[in-house]
Motif scaffolding. Structure first.
Motif, PDB file in Angstrom:
ATOM      1  N   SER A   1       0.841  -1.200   0.000  1.00 45.13           N
ATOM      2  CA  SER A   1       0.000   0.000   0.000  1.00 45.13           C
ATOM      3  C   SER A   1       0.875   1.250   0.000  1.00 45.13           C
ATOM      4  O   SER A   1       2.043   1.199   0.392  1.00 45.13           O
TER       5      SER A   1
ATOM      6  N   TRP B   1      -2.236   6.031   1.723  1.00 49.75           N
ATOM      7  CA  TRP B   1      -3.390   5.158   1.984  1.00 49.75           C
ATOM      8  C   TRP B   1      -3.312   4.600   3.412  1.00 49.75           C
ATOM      9  O   TRP B   1      -4.311   4.570   4.121  1.00 49.75           O
TER      10      TRP B   1
ATOM     11  N   THR C   1     -12.875   5.307   1.464  1.00 54.29           N
ATOM     12  CA  THR C   1     -11.561   5.288   0.827  1.00 54.29           C
ATOM     13  C   THR C   1     -10.562   4.382   1.531  1.00 54.29           C
ATOM     14  O   THR C   1      -9.724   3.767   0.875  1.00 54.29           O
ATOM     15  N   TYR C   2     -10.652   4.278   2.856  1.00 54.96           N
ATOM     16  CA  TYR C   2      -9.561   3.661   3.612  1.00 54.96           C
ATOM     17  C   TYR C   2      -9.945   2.429   4.436  1.00 54.96           C
ATOM     18  O   TYR C   2      -9.140   1.949   5.228  1.00 54.96           O
TER      19      TYR C   2
ATOM     20  N   SER D   1      -5.280   8.791  -2.322  1.00 58.61           N
ATOM     21  CA  SER D   1      -5.563   9.483  -1.087  1.00 58.61           C
ATOM     22  C   SER D   1      -6.352  10.733  -1.425  1.00 58.61           C
ATOM     23  O   SER D   1      -6.200  11.279  -2.510  1.00 58.61           O
TER      24      SER D   1
END
Length: 156
Positions: free
Chosen positions: A39, A43, A72-73, A82
């Motif tokens: 990752s 992120w 998103t996360y 991001s």
């Protein structure tokens, strides 16, 4: 030592670990994966903020509703991209500290049976907190390793 103070101290210490590991990682570096299958640091930071927000609510605290963190996360996300620069994500992570502090100090029953969404089991609240702390340390350590993948010196 009172358990709320202990956990608050543990999570507070991670702010220092982030400060040390994040130095010299630029916004541009942070949005790219440092290696295949890894990752991006940006992120990971968003993921840790999402996790801290989850911790605060599980301990009975409140956080402003910002669905971008979950969308998103959340676990299983792409690990890329991001919505904020790395420095801004680090600031957002640091901004969770007061919420973590208040939530830890407000816990009345650390042994309260609590569902762990990650294992699918019920366990004492403190055991879930220990898991979330380990999870945070793991990812902060990844950022330390990413420094080296970017050619930066180790910080810790």
């Amino acid at each position: 030592m009172e358990r709320g103070h202990l956990w608050r101290s543990c999570f507070k210490l991670n702010l220092r670990m982030l400060e040390m590991n994040s130095g010299e990682i630029t916004d541009d570096m942070a949005v790219h994966r440092p290696a295949e299958g890894v990752s991006s640091p940006a992120w990971i930071m968003g993921h840790l903020i999402y996790s801290r927000r989850n911790l605060i609510t599980r301990l009975g605290g409140t956080v402003p509703d910002e669905p971008v963190w979950k969308e998103t996360y959340a676990r299983g996300g792409s690990g890329e991209g991001s919505h904020l620069g790395f420095a801004a994500l680090c600031q957002a992570f640091n901004a969770t500290d007061e919420g973590v502090k208040a939530a830890c100090q407000g816990v009345q029953d650390w042994d309260l049976p609590t569902p762990n969404p990650f294992s699918g089991t019920e366990q004492p609240l403190e055991q879930l907190v220990a898991f979330l702390y380990m999870h945070e340390c793991y990812h902060l350590g990844q950022i330390g390793l990413m420094r080296k993948l970017y050619g930066l010196k180790g910080a810790i």
